[in-house]
Design a protein around this motif. Structure first.
Motif, PDB file in Angstrom:
ATOM      1  N   MET A 163       9.697  36.062  20.539  1.00 40.59           N
ATOM      2  CA  MET A 163       8.267  35.933  20.797  1.00 40.59           C
ATOM      3  C   MET A 163       7.587  37.242  20.485  1.00 40.59           C
ATOM      4  O   MET A 163       8.098  38.297  20.871  1.00 40.59           O
ATOM      5  CB  MET A 163       8.005  35.584  22.277  1.00 40.59           C
ATOM      6  CG  MET A 163       8.452  34.233  22.665  1.00 40.59           C
ATOM      7  SD  MET A 163       7.248  33.028  22.220  1.00 40.59           S
ATOM      8  CE  MET A 163       7.938  31.597  22.976  1.00 40.59           C
ATOM      9  N   MET A 219       5.540  24.312  24.778  1.00 40.59           N
ATOM     10  CA  MET A 219       5.985  25.689  24.578  1.00 40.59           C
ATOM     11  C   MET A 219       7.289  25.752  23.809  1.00 40.59           C
ATOM     12  O   MET A 219       7.621  26.788  23.232  1.00 40.59           O
ATOM     13  CB  MET A 219       6.167  26.384  25.929  1.00 40.59           C
ATOM     14  CG  MET A 219       4.862  26.737  26.593  1.00 40.59           C
ATOM     15  SD  MET A 219       5.150  27.519  28.170  1.00 40.59           S
ATOM     16  CE  MET A 219       5.688  29.091  27.580  1.00 40.59           C
ATOM     17  N   LEU A 220       7.986  24.652  23.807  1.00 36.36           N
ATOM     18  CA  LEU A 220       9.247  24.633  23.072  1.00 36.36           C
ATOM     19  C   LEU A 220       9.062  24.049  21.682  1.00 36.36           C
ATOM     20  O   LEU A 220      10.032  23.652  21.041  1.00 36.36           O
ATOM     21  CB  LEU A 220      10.300  23.808  23.842  1.00 36.36           C
ATOM     22  CG  LEU A 220      10.949  24.514  25.011  1.00 36.36           C
ATOM     23  CD1 LEU A 220      11.779  23.551  25.819  1.00 36.36           C
ATOM     24  CD2 LEU A 220      11.840  25.624  24.498  1.00 36.36           C
ATOM     25  N   SER A 221       7.854  23.953  21.235  1.00 33.12           N
ATOM     26  CA  SER A 221       7.502  23.484  19.907  1.00 33.12           C
ATOM     27  C   SER A 221       7.909  22.040  19.697  1.00 33.12           C
ATOM     28  O   SER A 221       8.218  21.637  18.592  1.00 33.12           O
ATOM     29  CB  SER A 221       8.179  24.400  18.865  1.00 33.12           C
ATOM     30  OG  SER A 221       8.108  23.802  17.588  1.00 33.12           O
ATOM     31  N   TRP A 269      24.430  33.199  26.700  1.00 32.32           N
ATOM     32  CA  TRP A 269      23.930  32.275  25.676  1.00 32.32           C
ATOM     33  C   TRP A 269      23.676  33.043  24.373  1.00 32.32           C
ATOM     34  O   TRP A 269      23.298  34.176  24.361  1.00 32.32           O
ATOM     35  CB  TRP A 269      22.606  31.643  26.150  1.00 32.32           C
ATOM     36  CG  TRP A 269      22.761  30.923  27.473  1.00 32.32           C
ATOM     37  CD1 TRP A 269      22.269  31.324  28.659  1.00 32.32           C
ATOM     38  CD2 TRP A 269      23.436  29.718  27.691  1.00 32.32           C
ATOM     39  NE1 TRP A 269      22.590  30.447  29.636  1.00 32.32           N
ATOM     40  CE2 TRP A 269      23.331  29.425  29.064  1.00 32.32           C
ATOM     41  CE3 TRP A 269      24.135  28.804  26.856  1.00 32.32           C
ATOM     42  CZ2 TRP A 269      23.866  28.295  29.638  1.00 32.32           C
ATOM     43  CZ3 TRP A 269      24.679  27.687  27.462  1.00 32.32           C
ATOM     44  CH2 TRP A 269      24.539  27.421  28.827  1.00 32.32           C
ATOM     45  N   SER A 301      21.283  33.008  21.423  1.00 25.38           N
ATOM     46  CA  SER A 301      19.999  32.412  21.047  1.00 25.38           C
ATOM     47  C   SER A 301      19.801  32.541  19.537  1.00 25.38           C
ATOM     48  O   SER A 301      19.903  33.626  18.969  1.00 25.38           O
ATOM     49  CB  SER A 301      18.877  33.137  21.780  1.00 25.38           C
ATOM     50  OG  SER A 301      17.656  32.677  21.328  1.00 25.38           O
ATOM     51  N   LEU A 302      19.464  31.418  18.967  1.00 27.26           N
ATOM     52  CA  LEU A 302      19.329  31.435  17.506  1.00 27.26           C
ATOM     53  C   LEU A 302      17.936  31.023  17.059  1.00 27.26           C
ATOM     54  O   LEU A 302      17.694  30.728  15.894  1.00 27.26           O
ATOM     55  CB  LEU A 302      20.348  30.456  16.893  1.00 27.26           C
ATOM     56  CG  LEU A 302      21.809  30.781  17.124  1.00 27.26           C
ATOM     57  CD1 LEU A 302      22.684  29.659  16.585  1.00 27.26           C
ATOM     58  CD2 LEU A 302      22.161  32.073  16.427  1.00 27.26           C
ATOM     59  N   TRP A 303      17.049  30.968  18.011  1.00 31.40           N
ATOM     60  CA  TRP A 303      15.713  30.474  17.634  1.00 31.40           C
ATOM     61  C   TRP A 303      15.005  31.527  16.767  1.00 31.40           C
ATOM     62  O   TRP A 303      14.882  32.682  17.144  1.00 31.40           O
ATOM     63  CB  TRP A 303      14.908  30.202  18.911  1.00 31.40           C
ATOM     64  CG  TRP A 303      13.673  29.388  18.636  1.00 31.40           C
ATOM     65  CD1 TRP A 303      13.386  28.662  17.532  1.00 31.40           C
ATOM     66  CD2 TRP A 303      12.520  29.303  19.462  1.00 31.40           C
ATOM     67  NE1 TRP A 303      12.154  28.083  17.656  1.00 31.40           N
ATOM     68  CE2 TRP A 303      11.611  28.466  18.858  1.00 31.40           C
ATOM     69  CE3 TRP A 303      12.223  29.865  20.765  1.00 31.40           C
ATOM     70  CZ2 TRP A 303      10.386  28.168  19.439  1.00 31.40           C
ATOM     71  CZ3 TRP A 303      10.995  29.540  21.297  1.00 31.40           C
ATOM     72  CH2 TRP A 303      10.072  28.701  20.646  1.00 31.40           C
ATOM     73  N   THR A 304      14.571  31.075  15.665  1.00 31.51           N
ATOM     74  CA  THR A 304      13.825  32.003  14.763  1.00 31.51           C
ATOM     75  C   THR A 304      12.412  32.272  15.250  1.00 31.51           C
ATOM     76  O   THR A 304      11.778  33.235  14.849  1.00 31.51           O
ATOM     77  CB  THR A 304      13.756  31.425  13.338  1.00 31.51           C
ATOM     78  OG1 THR A 304      13.270  30.093  13.423  1.00 31.51           O
ATOM     79  CG2 THR A 304      15.158  31.385  12.744  1.00 31.51           C
ATOM     80  N   GLU A 347       6.517  24.908  14.602  1.00 35.63           N
ATOM     81  CA  GLU A 347       6.010  23.981  13.603  1.00 35.63           C
ATOM     82  C   GLU A 347       6.139  22.588  14.142  1.00 35.63           C
ATOM     83  O   GLU A 347       7.007  22.309  14.966  1.00 35.63           O
ATOM     84  CB  GLU A 347       6.749  24.141  12.279  1.00 35.63           C
ATOM     85  CG  GLU A 347       8.247  23.995  12.389  1.00 35.63           C
ATOM     86  CD  GLU A 347       8.884  24.229  11.046  1.00 35.63           C
ATOM     87  OE1 GLU A 347       8.302  24.905  10.182  1.00 35.63           O
ATOM     88  OE2 GLU A 347      10.005  23.682  10.856  1.00 35.63           O
ATOM     89  N   VAL A 398      15.674  19.580  25.111  1.00 32.14           N
ATOM     90  CA  VAL A 398      14.788  20.211  24.126  1.00 32.14           C
ATOM     91  C   VAL A 398      15.041  21.706  24.075  1.00 32.14           C
ATOM     92  O   VAL A 398      15.074  22.321  22.992  1.00 32.14           O
ATOM     93  CB  VAL A 398      13.320  19.896  24.500  1.00 32.14           C
ATOM     94  CG1 VAL A 398      12.386  20.706  23.621  1.00 32.14           C
ATOM     95  CG2 VAL A 398      13.047  18.438  24.320  1.00 32.14           C
ATOM     96  N   ARG A 420      16.138  23.680  20.745  1.00 31.20           N
ATOM     97  CA  ARG A 420      15.291  24.739  20.180  1.00 31.20           C
ATOM     98  C   ARG A 420      16.046  26.032  20.063  1.00 31.20           C
ATOM     99  O   ARG A 420      16.047  26.663  19.002  1.00 31.20           O
ATOM    100  CB  ARG A 420      14.092  24.978  21.110  1.00 31.20           C
ATOM    101  CG  ARG A 420      12.739  24.562  20.702  1.00 31.20           C
ATOM    102  CD  ARG A 420      12.473  24.696  19.232  1.00 31.20           C
ATOM    103  NE  ARG A 420      11.750  23.512  18.822  1.00 31.20           N
ATOM    104  CZ  ARG A 420      11.878  22.940  17.657  1.00 31.20           C
ATOM    105  NH1 ARG A 420      12.704  23.439  16.771  1.00 31.20           N
ATOM    106  NH2 ARG A 420      11.189  21.849  17.365  1.00 31.20           N
ATOM    107  N   TYR A 421      16.658  26.461  21.103  1.00 29.98           N
ATOM    108  CA  TYR A 421      17.251  27.785  21.091  1.00 29.98           C
ATOM    109  C   TYR A 421      18.570  27.826  20.346  1.00 29.98           C
ATOM    110  O   TYR A 421      19.027  28.890  19.962  1.00 29.98           O
ATOM    111  CB  TYR A 421      17.477  28.284  22.529  1.00 29.98           C
ATOM    112  CG  TYR A 421      16.244  28.878  23.129  1.00 29.98           C
ATOM    113  CD1 TYR A 421      15.351  28.105  23.854  1.00 29.98           C
ATOM    114  CD2 TYR A 421      15.939  30.222  22.903  1.00 29.98           C
ATOM    115  CE1 TYR A 421      14.232  28.669  24.382  1.00 29.98           C
ATOM    116  CE2 TYR A 421      14.797  30.788  23.433  1.00 29.98           C
ATOM    117  CZ  TYR A 421      13.941  29.989  24.177  1.00 29.98           C
ATOM    118  OH  TYR A 421      12.820  30.557  24.675  1.00 29.98           O
TER     119      TYR A 421
END
Lengths: 175, 103, 750
Positions: free
Chosen positions: A1, A51-53, A118, A120-123, A127, B49, B53-54
């Motif tokens: 973020m 918020m989680l798209s 964990w 985390s792989l969220w770019t 979208e 979700v 997502r993560y």
């Protein structure tokens, strides 16, 4: 973020609201008030979906949960309890075992969630997922989709049958 | 606390789950049990979700959440029908009073 | 020694007859009457006689001194002792076997006639056969133990036979008395036997006696063993003297000498064939036979021989005096038997064993004839036994009369019949003996006196019974009738002849009146018919016996007349070989004059006795006997009451025994039972404790478990209250537990 302060703050506020609405739904003695606080919970969860798209899911959440289930529950509340009993119609029974089980479970889960490393792989890009969702549902996920529709049909018919039986028991005998 | 990690969502969903569980366990109105079940399902969907997502798992996470929502709706309908039947039989929705299986 | 494999048949046949009659007799008797039992018993006894005769002929044909032997089976073979069921016939037992089987079979025939109509006919014949079996065991046994088995067996059978009409208490008592007195004698026999066994068994190491590997009690081997033990002493007296004295005490029990003769007169309560067989011919001679058999022991002990001879002489005289005063014909004959047995003991006591045995033989024949004749008279008089009520029977019963007459000739010792030869030989040997501790002529004197009295009372009985006139009596079933006082007899015993229920009178009265209730002659009341001669079964036997009594005299013709040893002495010589060496007053070729003198004295003395009796009692018209009684009433009373010996025994011995047994009874009841009850009390106390334990501890445990289960159930019941919330909560709790278990104990993390 990117915005390092705002988003977490927003998250905490929404999470806190959701939890407090949920708590109120749990602890209230008035069944009507419990159902209405459930509304708040649903809305909060919808915001979190956003918020989680997963904006499609958020919208569907509002539509289905709030617009359908909640209304249905309100109808049920109306039909199953007398209005004069409403403020006192949701007392709690044997509280000790339930509270302790829940709290212990909470502890275990939270400890587990926090302590697991964990990855985390969220770019981080937001979208819309609607196009992907639709494509998935009609290509790879066509089977669950169809099964769901059959399920809904079954539910529809079953409920009618059950309610009809219930209603038939109420008919006067000369019919 | 700096940025929003998965842990936040997970902790939130755990708490929501526990609250829903407590609600289902400790209330005596049948509708409250339904309320608790709805909270549990919501927590589960949120979990899905968040993980998708993560973890960059594609679209299956939200798809499943969609299914959960649909199923929750179906199940709520059926549960409410049963509650109506219960109301007819026992004249009350107090689950503490519906103890014919006692023994 | 010769093996003769069929000897066991001799005692076997009577045993078989007894067994068959015992098992099936009653049924056969009820269905077919008397014939089956008669056939069984007579066949058994005559078959036995046949086998015995065959064996005897074999013995005669074998060289002198042969022993015929047959071992039936091994009986005792333990440690140092060996005694088998084996039978042996030598000269002595061959003679005895013939006497027993022949006279026994004759008496079986007589009994079938005498006991006709008796409901216990089959039982009587069964007992007779049983007696024959026991007696044959006695005479045929080749060792002391087997002889003792027979010894006891004849005691048992004599008890059964004497008390045959047991419904009368007096008869049962007589049987018991015979058995108990015999037991005393048997006990003495056993003591002598034990002393013998112990003495010969080798407990004399310090005197250098060698223990043999097997110790045998057979008569074949005893003489050598005894000879080796002849110098051993026990408490001052030689061992063999002790043995001999104890054996003789046993013989006094069986053969009715002083002090154990008291059963014989009471034994007349049995039927007459019993008296003839047992108390004349066979059982009472068992004592004499035993002493003759064990002559090798007696020869070694002058003291014992003296005792035997003295007791025999005294008994002869004693019994003869009592016999002179009795009224019951069977009592007279009973005392006569005791007296004649005394003579036999004189014979074996002074060492003249063959003479004593010869007198045994002749006595068997003439006494059986006398008893059977008396039985015939009793039957003719419808069971009247008092001689004072008889008389003049010679007109009605000639055969009985003549046979009785011949038998009287025999017993009193006229040279016509055999009694003279045997009795005279005994008296001569008594006079001649130098082996005793007292001079022989003392014994001779007592015996001589007794012989005279014998003559007197026997002829008295003959004249009273058969001469004179026969008078009918109106009432004979009780004895209170004194309508006909026969003055010839002593009168004042009427007060003794009270009714049978007087239990202190020792059966003197009961046996003299065999009441008609014991036989089914109940129809006789009031006048009875004139007596008549008895059937052939009875008189035939009498004739045979009388003829034999005469013929047997040829066996013993004295050496004085023929210059050869008498046939019987020569025949018995191998058995009594050792007795030839006893010291005598006169040598083998001296003293002929004394012998002739004594012989003629005996004959004259017997004749005088007969003449006196003839004068006093013939025709029963002489008042002299009554006057004699009136002159000596007290003496008469004493002698008539058998010198009160029975009362003396009762007051001393019987009372002592009863006292001991009552003391034992008291002891058992109060002391022994008391101890037992204390044990019982202790046990009850422990049982009470255990009861408490069981009730309070064990039951508490069991109840506790039940309560536990109940509580668990009630607690578990709360889990199922039907409320969903509880079920759901339990489900979650279970999941939590599982999760915790997996995380913390098995380290399985998601």
């Amino acid at each position: 973020m990117n915005n390092s302060i705002l988003v977490p703050l927003l998250f905490y506020i929404v999470a806190g609201l959701t939890l407090s609405f949920a708590l109120f739904a749990t602890l209230s003695k008035n069944i009507v008030r419990a159902v209405f606080s459930l509304l708040g919970t649903f809305v909060g969860v919808a915001i979190l979906y956003g918020m989680l798209s997963a904006e499609f899911i958020a919208v569907i959440q509002i539509l289905v949960y709030v617009g359908g289930i909640l209304v249905l529950m309100l109808f049920a509340v109306m039909l199953t309890s007398h209005i004069e009993n409403a403020p006192n119609s949701n007392r709690s029974g044997s509280r000790f075992l339930g509270f302790s089980a829940g709290s212990i479970l909470a502890c275990i889960l939270i400890i587990l969630m926090i302590q697991t490393p964990w990855r985390s792989l969220w770019t981080g890009n937001f979208e819309p997922i609607t196009r992907q969702l639709g494509q998935y549902l009609l290509n790879r996920g066509i089977l669950p989709f169809e099964i769901l529709s059959i399920l809904l049909l079954a539910v529809l018919i079953g409920t009618v049958v059950v309610a009809r039986t219930a209603l038939q028991q109420n008919r006067p005998p000369h019919e | 606390m700096n940025s929003l990690g998965i842990t936040h969502f997970l902790v939130l969903s755990s708490l929501l789950f526990s609250i829903g569980l407590v609600c289902a366990l400790t209330r005596k109105n049948a509708l409250s049990i339904l309320i608790g079940i709805e909270l549990i399902l919501n927590a589960a969907g949120l979990n899905f979700v968040a993980f998708s997502r993560y973890g960059n798992f594609g679209i299956e996470g939200p798809v499943f959440t969609l299914f959960i929502i649909v199923l929750a709706a179906a199940e709520a309908v059926v549960a409410l029908a049963m509650i109506f039947t219960l109301q007819k039989k026992y004249k009350t929705v107090d689950v503490d009073r519906t103890d014919s299986l006692r023994g | 020694m010769k093996e003769l494999s069929y000897l066991w048949l001799i005692p076997f046949f009577p045993a078989l007859g007894c067994f068959i009659n015992a098992v099936t007799g009653r049924r056969l008797f009820n269905r077919y009457g008397e014939l089956p039992s008669k056939i069984i018993a007579l066949t058994a006894s005559w078959l036995s006689f046949g086998v015995a005769l065959t064996a005897f002929i074999t013995l005669l044909k074998s060289p002198s001194g042969t022993l015929l032997y047959n071992k039936a089976w091994t009986w005792i073979q333990v440690g140092h002792l060996e005694a088998n069921f084996a039978f042996a016939i030598d000269a002595l037992s061959g003679m005895m076997v013939l006497i027993v089987t022949f006279v026994g079979s004759l008496i079986h025939i007589y009994a079938t006639g005498y006991m006709k109509g008796d409901p216990g006919f089959w039982r009587f014949l069964c007992y007779l056969n049983g007696f024959l079996f026991a007696m044959l065991l006695l005479v045929l046994g080749d060792n002391l133990l087997l002889m003792f088995v027979g010894w006891e067996g004849v005691g048992v059978c004599s008890y059964l036979l004497i008390g045959f009409w047991y419904q009368e208490l007096a008869n049962a008592r007589a049987g018991m008395k015979a058995f108990l007195v015999n037991r005393v004698g048997d006990f003495a026999f056993l003591i002598g036997f034990f002393i013998l066994f112990w003495g010969l068994g080798g407990n004399w190491d310090h005197q250098g006696y060698q223990i043999q590997n097997v110790f045998s009690l057979t008569f074949r081997e005893l003489p050598q063993l005894v000879a080796a033990a002849s110098d051993k002493t026990l408490w001052g007296l030689p061992l063999l003297t002790w043995v001999a004295l104890f054996f003789f005490l046993g013989a006094t029990g069986k053969s009715a000498q002083i002090p154990l003769y008291v059963w014989l007169p009471d034994a007349m309560a049995g039927p007459t064939p019993v008296s003839a067989l047992i108390h004349a011919a066979t059982m009472v001679t068992a004592g004499v036979y035993m002493i003759a058999r064990l002559n090798f022991i007696y020869i070694q002990s002058p003291l014992a021989m003296t005792v035997v001879a003295c007791v025999g002489a005294l008994t002869a005289l004693f019994a003869a005096t009592i016999g002179c005063t009795q009224h019951d014909i069977k009592k007279v004959l009973a005392y006569s038997t005791v007296s004649q047995l005394g003579f036999m003991f004189i014979g074996v006591g002074v060492g003249a064993f063959w003479a004593g045995t010869y007198h045994l033989l002749t006595h068997a024949l003439f006494k059986a004839c006398l008893f059977l004749g008396a039985g015939s008279v009793i039957m003719a008089m419808h069971h009247e036994q008092d001689m004072r009520k008889m008389g003049g029977l010679s007109r009605f019963m000639p055969r009985t009369r003549w046979t009785y007459f011949i038998a009287c000739l025999a017993i009193t010792g006229f040279p016509v019949a055999s009694g003279f030869y045997s009795k005279d030989e005994i008296l001569w040997q008594a006079f001649n003996s130098h082996a005793l501790l007292i001079p022989g002529y003392l014994i001779w004197a007592v015996g001589f006196l007794a012989a005279g009295l014998t003559s007197f009372y026997m002829w008295r009985s003959y004249f009273l019974t058969f001469t004179g006139t026969y008078e009918t009596h109106t009432d004979h079933s009780t004895n209170h009738h004194s309508s006909h006082h026969t003055p010839s007899l002593k009168d004042d015993e009427h007060q003794h002849t009270t009714q049978n229920n007087d239990v202190s009178s020792h059966n003197n009265n009961a046996s003299s009146h065999q009441t008609a209730s014991s036989l089914n002659h109940a129809h006789h009341s009031g006048q009875h018919a004139t007596p008549h001669e008895q059937p052939l079964a009875i008189t035939g036997v009498l004739i045979v016996l009388a003829i034999l009594a005469v013929l047997v005299s040829f066996l013993g013709i004295p050496k004085l007349w023929t210059h050869h040893d008498p046939i019987l002495k020569h025949y018995l010589a191998p058995v009594f070989a050792q007795a030839e060496h006893l010291p005598k007053l006169f040598g083998p070729h001296e003293g002929h004059g004394v012998e002739w003198l004594l012989m003629s004295l005996s004959v004259m003395w017997a004749g005088m006795g007969c003449a006196l009796a003839w004068w006093m009692y013939r025709g029963r018209k002489n008042p002299f006997p009554a006057q004699l009684v009136a002159r000596f009433p007290r003496l008469n009373k004493i002698i008539f009451n058998k010198y009160y010996i029975d009362e003396f025994y009762k007051a001393t011995l019987v009372r002592a025994f009863m006292g001991i047994s009552q003391f034992n009874n008291w002891f058992d009841k109060n002391v022994v039972d008391f101890v037992v009850l204390q044990f019982a009390a202790v046990i009850r106390f422990f049982a009470w404790i255990e009861g408490m334990i069981d009730k309070h501890i064990i039951d508490a445990c069991v109840n506790f478990i039940a309560h536990l289960t109940d509580s668990l159930g009630k607690a578990s019941q709360k889990l199922q209250n039907g409320q969903l919330s509880l079920y759901f909560a339990s489900l979650i709790a279970g999941c939590i537990c599982l999760a915790l278990f997996l995380f913390y104990f098995m380290n399985i993390y998601p």
